[in-house]
Design a protein around this motif. Sequence first.
Motif: not given
Length: 171
Positions: A77-79, A111-113, A155-157
């Motif tokens: 949710i945060q990202y 997604g996450i940078r 963790i994959l993003s």
Amino acid sequence: APASRLIHALSDILRYALGDSSSPVTLREEICSCKEYVEIQKFHHPGQIALLREYDPDILNCRVIRMLFQPLLEISIQYSIHSPQDSLVIRIKILDRGDSLRFHILDNGAGIRRDRLTAIRKSLDAPDDQKFHIGVRNTHKRLTLSYPGNNGLTILSHEGQGTCISFSIPK
């Protein structure tokens, strides 16, 4: 009324979170708690979050450590939700591997940078004095401490495609 649903969800989450952290719970209880958590988040982000669950009902009596999913849902949710136009689908997928269960928490979010993802991964095994992603770090540590030989979280993003957090536990 939405407000009374929120209060019920909050009280259920608190009661669950304050339970004996050393005693395992059923997967059914853990999933129920994460549904309550998502209900609270839906109150803050109306119409923006959907939670899907994919697993064989036969595994629901398996025992797991308490508060396994919530920090992982939190990071999704945060990202992923930055504006009222953002929508997020989170899938909890649990695979029965015979002697173990394989968990995937997947989302279709922003997604996450890459640099942020690297920092999060490094923080998983870092000393306790770090102040960010405490819930994810604690979940990783609890997995490695509760289940000897456990690798903790993976963790994959990919930016624009979402995030997948995976882990396994013995049955």
